[in-house]
Design an enzyme around this catalytic site. Sequence first.
Site, PDB file in Angstrom:
ATOM      1  CE  LYS A  12      -6.882 -53.622  -7.833  1.00 13.73           C
ATOM      2  NZ  LYS A  12      -7.514 -53.848  -9.326  1.00 13.73           N
ATOM      3  CE1 TYR A  52     -10.990 -49.904  -8.089  1.00 13.35           C
ATOM      4  CE2 TYR A  52     -11.512 -51.468  -6.529  1.00 13.35           C
ATOM      5  CZ  TYR A  52     -10.608 -51.039  -7.434  1.00 13.35           C
ATOM      6  OH  TYR A  52      -9.482 -51.711  -7.651  1.00 13.35           O
ATOM      7  CG  ASN A 119      -6.054 -55.614 -11.938  1.00  9.56           C
ATOM      8  OD1 ASN A 119      -6.073 -55.605 -10.839  1.00  9.56           O
ATOM      9  ND2 ASN A 119      -6.846 -54.724 -12.904  1.00  9.56           N
ATOM     10  CG  HIS A 122      -6.032 -48.835  -7.164  1.00  9.29           C
ATOM     11  ND1 HIS A 122      -6.725 -48.320  -8.165  1.00  9.29           N
ATOM     12  CD2 HIS A 122      -5.647 -47.586  -6.710  1.00  9.29           C
ATOM     13  CE1 HIS A 122      -7.053 -47.222  -8.282  1.00  9.29           C
ATOM     14  NE2 HIS A 122      -6.537 -46.853  -7.249  1.00  9.29           N
ATOM     15  CD  GLU A 133      -8.014 -43.568  -6.180  1.00 12.78           C
ATOM     16  OE1 GLU A 133      -6.658 -43.970  -6.091  1.00 12.78           O
ATOM     17  OE2 GLU A 133      -8.680 -43.959  -7.273  1.00 12.78           O
TER      18      GLU A 133
HETATM   19  N1  LIG Z   1     -14.591 -56.358 -16.920  1.00  9.76           N
HETATM   20  C1  LIG Z   1     -14.244 -56.414 -15.652  1.00  9.76           C
HETATM   21  N2  LIG Z   1     -14.309 -57.749 -15.042  1.00  9.76           N
HETATM   22  C2  LIG Z   1     -13.857 -57.706 -13.707  1.00  9.76           C
HETATM   23  N3  LIG Z   1     -13.282 -56.791 -13.060  1.00  9.76           N
HETATM   24  C3  LIG Z   1     -13.022 -55.400 -13.758  1.00  9.76           C
HETATM   25  C4  LIG Z   1     -13.559 -55.170 -14.925  1.00  9.76           C
HETATM   26  N4  LIG Z   1     -13.196 -54.128 -15.525  1.00  9.76           N
HETATM   27  C5  LIG Z   1     -12.477 -53.566 -14.338  1.00  9.76           C
HETATM   28  N5  LIG Z   1     -12.396 -54.326 -13.350  1.00  9.76           N
HETATM   29  C6  LIG Z   1     -11.783 -54.231 -12.121  1.00  9.76           C
HETATM   30  O1  LIG Z   1     -12.143 -52.916 -11.540  1.00  9.76           O
HETATM   31  C7  LIG Z   1     -10.942 -52.409 -11.466  1.00  9.76           C
HETATM   32  C8  LIG Z   1     -10.830 -50.855 -11.711  1.00  9.76           C
HETATM   33  O2  LIG Z   1     -11.024 -50.769 -13.176  1.00  9.76           O
HETATM   34  P1  LIG Z   1     -10.512 -49.653 -14.245  1.00  9.76           P
HETATM   35  O3  LIG Z   1     -11.131 -49.465 -15.571  1.00  9.76           O
HETATM   36  O4  LIG Z   1     -10.568 -48.389 -13.413  1.00  9.76           O
HETATM   37  O5  LIG Z   1      -9.078 -50.087 -14.342  1.00  9.76           O
HETATM   38  P2  LIG Z   1      -7.818 -49.703 -13.886  1.00  9.76           P
HETATM   39  O6  LIG Z   1      -7.656 -48.256 -13.676  1.00  9.76           O
HETATM   40  O7  LIG Z   1      -6.770 -50.224 -14.753  1.00  9.76           O
HETATM   41  O8  LIG Z   1      -7.625 -50.484 -12.452  1.00  9.76           O
HETATM   42  P3  LIG Z   1      -7.300 -49.675 -11.150  1.00  9.76           P
HETATM   43  O9  LIG Z   1      -8.614 -48.525 -10.843  1.00  9.76           O
HETATM   44  O10 LIG Z   1      -7.582 -50.770 -10.056  1.00  9.76           O
HETATM   45  O11 LIG Z   1      -5.870 -49.378 -10.965  1.00  9.76           O
HETATM   46  C9  LIG Z   1      -9.820 -52.990 -12.365  1.00  9.76           C
HETATM   47  O12 LIG Z   1      -8.547 -52.942 -12.030  1.00  9.76           O
HETATM   48  C10 LIG Z   1     -10.417 -54.519 -12.025  1.00  9.76           C
HETATM   49  O13 LIG Z   1     -10.002 -55.158 -10.732  1.00  9.76           O
END
Ligand SMILES: Nc1ncnc2c1ncn2[C@@H]1O[C@H](COP(=O)(O)OP(=O)(O)OP(=O)(O)O)[C@@H](O)[C@H]1O
Length: 143
Positions: A12, A52, A119, A122, A133
């Site tokens: 990211k 997303y 974070n 992804h 994806e």
């Molecule tokens: N509460 C939140 N506030 C801000 N951004 C969030 C929040 N929860 C999730 N996100 C964003 O949305 C992405 C996807 O959320 P998900 O719950 O699928 O997490 P993940 O599976 O750990 O991450 P990713 O899908 O990016 O690998 C997160 O990586 C983060 O960038």
Amino acid sequence: MVEDEYTLVLVKPDGVKTRHIGDIITRIERKGYRIEALKMINATEDELERHYYDKTDKPFWPEILTYMMEGPIVGMVVSGTNVVEAIHNMAGATNPGQAEWGTIRGDFGREWPDGVLRNVIHTSDTVDGAAREIKIWFPEFKF
Ligand SMILES: Nc1ncnc2c1ncn2[C@@H]1O[C@H](COP(=O)(O)OP(=O)(O)OP(=O)(O)O)[C@@H](O)[C@H]1O
């Protein structure tokens, strides 16, 4: 014989900005996984909405959009045995402040002063999710 799987990794904008592209590639390759495709991408709103699709109605959706468009990202298709679960685990918990040491988010992630959840990476969380994806970011990719 166990079939190889494919997964999607996105470094990211914060991972690119903090210079961790190489570290992430090294960790993936050291585990013996193969990089099948790799490119730098300036994500568009349309791509992010497709990627997303289950987050677009969340209150933090505008934050995700701004975050994912604040700089280039690096997309990779990675293959190997059980690669989807392995790389998802390698990424660590969503919130970098809670991610274990030794995971990519635990080691390279941080809390940002503006409070935005960034974070680093992804990773796909299922084989079917990965196929969906990969079609968004690498439409030309042949499985
Ligand atoms: N509460 C939140 N506030 C801000 N951004 C969030 C929040 N929860 C999730 N996100 C964003 O949305 C992405 C996807 O959320 P998900 O719950 O699928 O997490 P993940 O599976 O750990 O991450 P990713 O899908 O990016 O690998 C997160 O990586 C983060 O960038």
